[in-house]
Design a protein around this motif. Structure first.
Motif, PDB file in Angstrom:
ATOM      1  N   MET A   1      -1.289 -11.857   8.316  1.00 45.98           N
ATOM      2  CA  MET A   1      -1.738 -10.758   7.295  1.00 45.98           C
ATOM      3  C   MET A   1      -3.159 -11.526   6.866  1.00 45.98           C
ATOM      4  SD  MET A   1      -1.374  -8.424   5.351  1.00 45.98           S
ATOM      5  CE  MET A   1       0.562  -8.038   5.263  1.00 45.98           C
ATOM      6  N   ASN A   2      -4.125 -10.621   7.010  1.00 42.32           N
ATOM      7  CA  ASN A   2      -5.582 -10.924   6.358  1.00 42.32           C
ATOM      8  C   ASN A   2      -5.548 -10.323   4.717  1.00 42.32           C
ATOM      9  OD1 ASN A   2      -8.256 -10.593   5.657  1.00 42.32           O
ATOM     10  ND2 ASN A   2      -8.615 -11.012   7.677  1.00 42.32           N
ATOM     11  N   PHE A   3      -5.563 -11.396   3.906  1.00 42.32           N
ATOM     12  CA  PHE A   3      -5.493 -10.938   2.504  1.00 42.32           C
ATOM     13  C   PHE A   3      -6.758 -10.068   1.898  1.00 42.32           C
ATOM     14  CE2 PHE A   3      -1.923 -13.988   2.847  1.00 42.32           C
ATOM     15  CZ  PHE A   3      -0.886 -13.157   1.945  1.00 42.32           C
ATOM     16  N   SER A   4      -7.753 -10.643   2.521  1.00 45.23           N
ATOM     17  CA  SER A   4      -9.051  -9.643   2.345  1.00 45.23           C
ATOM     18  C   SER A   4      -9.147  -8.387   2.668  1.00 45.23           C
ATOM     19  CB  SER A   4     -10.244 -10.316   2.966  1.00 45.23           C
ATOM     20  OG  SER A   4     -11.623  -9.813   2.720  1.00 45.23           O
ATOM     21  N   VAL A   5      -8.689  -8.094   3.967  1.00 51.74           N
ATOM     22  CA  VAL A   5      -8.617  -6.842   4.279  1.00 51.74           C
ATOM     23  C   VAL A   5      -7.236  -5.954   3.635  1.00 51.74           C
ATOM     24  CG1 VAL A   5      -7.829  -5.081   6.420  1.00 51.74           C
ATOM     25  CG2 VAL A   5      -9.344  -7.354   6.750  1.00 51.74           C
ATOM     26  N   PHE A   6      -6.237  -6.890   3.335  1.00 49.54           N
ATOM     27  CA  PHE A   6      -5.115  -6.016   2.514  1.00 49.54           C
ATOM     28  C   PHE A   6      -5.755  -5.666   1.044  1.00 49.54           C
ATOM     29  CE2 PHE A   6      -2.031  -6.643  -0.680  1.00 49.54           C
ATOM     30  CZ  PHE A   6      -0.716  -5.842  -0.190  1.00 49.54           C
ATOM     31  N   SER A 138      -9.637   2.438   8.361  1.00 48.10           N
ATOM     32  CA  SER A 138      -8.998   1.172   9.087  1.00 48.10           C
ATOM     33  C   SER A 138      -9.773   0.618  10.341  1.00 48.10           C
ATOM     34  CB  SER A 138      -7.552   1.480   9.418  1.00 48.10           C
ATOM     35  OG  SER A 138      -7.496   2.402  10.437  1.00 48.10           O
ATOM     36  N   HIS A 144      -7.001  -6.107  12.216  1.00 41.39           N
ATOM     37  CA  HIS A 144      -6.448  -6.157  10.982  1.00 41.39           C
ATOM     38  C   HIS A 144      -5.758  -4.747  10.409  1.00 41.39           C
ATOM     39  CE1 HIS A 144      -7.670 -10.473  11.220  1.00 41.39           C
ATOM     40  NE2 HIS A 144      -8.916  -9.946  11.400  1.00 41.39           N
ATOM     41  N   SER A 147      -2.833  -5.045   8.205  1.00 44.35           N
ATOM     42  CA  SER A 147      -3.047  -5.631   6.780  1.00 44.35           C
ATOM     43  C   SER A 147      -3.615  -4.570   5.852  1.00 44.35           C
ATOM     44  CB  SER A 147      -4.253  -6.745   6.895  1.00 44.35           C
ATOM     45  OG  SER A 147      -3.430  -7.991   7.506  1.00 44.35           O
ATOM     46  N   ALA A 150      -0.904  -2.099   5.027  1.00 42.76           N
ATOM     47  CA  ALA A 150       0.100  -2.520   4.133  1.00 42.76           C
ATOM     48  C   ALA A 150      -0.758  -2.478   2.669  1.00 42.76           C
ATOM     49  CB  ALA A 150       0.288  -3.741   4.553  1.00 42.76           C
ATOM     50  N   GLY A 151      -1.955  -2.842   2.756  1.00 40.36           N
ATOM     51  CA  GLY A 151      -2.770  -2.671   1.444  1.00 40.36           C
ATOM     52  C   GLY A 151      -2.575  -1.361   0.864  1.00 40.36           C
ATOM     53  N   THR A 154       0.855  -0.176  -0.344  1.00 40.38           N
ATOM     54  CA  THR A 154       1.140  -1.121  -1.692  1.00 40.38           C
ATOM     55  C   THR A 154       0.472  -0.328  -2.926  1.00 40.38           C
ATOM     56  OG1 THR A 154       1.350  -3.154  -0.689  1.00 40.38           O
ATOM     57  CG2 THR A 154       1.124  -3.237  -2.882  1.00 40.38           C
TER      58      THR A 154
END
Length: 202
Positions: A1-6, A138, A144, A147, A150-151, A154
């Motif tokens: 999981m890439n949290f920046s991309v998320f 995307s 990614h 990710s 998913a973001g 959310t």
């Protein structure tokens, strides 16, 4: 999981969904009535998650293969929004002081869920935001996409549950029938404006 991309997906999802529309107006109305709020918010969030996933994976290929899909979605969505707007306007002008939160006639769970899903899946603007726009964005994050999706999903869940349950704070205002009449009228005008824009684009 890439949290920046998320995080990018989360912010993009929120920025697109915050605009007032048929789906959001319905969630707000259910929140004010305190009627099937969890089911409505969950249905909207799950629907967005499915559509976002579709956009990130394959919808652009499907649209290219089925050029008739776009006009069919627009006509069907416009027809439903015109009907729903008329229903809201009728309620605004013909309902009595029984429009308070405690006294408003309840809708069945099934009828509420069907209306919620129709406002979501028959509204081409939902496809434009979730499938086309988010699907296109995307592609900026090769490798990614999960990710990003998913973001964005959310963001949809956060928004709908905040709108549905946050409406509780507005309940004292809508304890007056005049406030409900204004809301129903605004909902009707919103539905008709969206349907007009859909038909004009054809």
């Amino acid at each position: 999981m890439n949290f920046s991309v998320f995080g990018t997906g989360l912010m993009m999802g929120l920025s697109l969904i915050v605009a007032i529309g048929a789906q959001n107006a319905f969630v707000l109305r259910q929140g004010l009535r305190n009627e099937h709020v969890f089911a409505v918010c969950l249905a909207c969030g799950l629907s967005d998650a499915v559509l976002i996933t579709l956009g990130v994976t394959s919808f652009r290929h499907v649209a290219a293969l089925l050029p008739w899909l776009d006009p069919v979605m627009r006509y069907g969505g416009a027809a439903f929004l015109i009907w729903y707007g008329a229903k809201s306007l009728y309620s605004a002008f013909h309902s009595s002081g029984a429009l308070t939160v405690q006294e408003t006639a309840s809708s069945t769970f099934r009828a509420t869920l069907v209306t919620c899903l129709a406002l979501t899946w028959l509204n081409p603007h939902v496809y434009l935001d979730t499938v086309v726009l988010l699907g296109t964005i995307s592609t900026r994050f090769p490798g990614h996409e999960v990710s990003f999706a998913a973001g964005a999903a959310t963001g949809s869940f956060l928004f709908f549950f905040s709108l549905g349950y946050g409406a509780t704070w507005l309940r004292p205002i809508f304890s007056k029938s005049a406030s409900w009449r204004i809301l129903e009228t605004l909902i009707a005008l919103t539905m008709w404006m969206i349907s007009f824009n859909l038909l004009r684009a054809l």
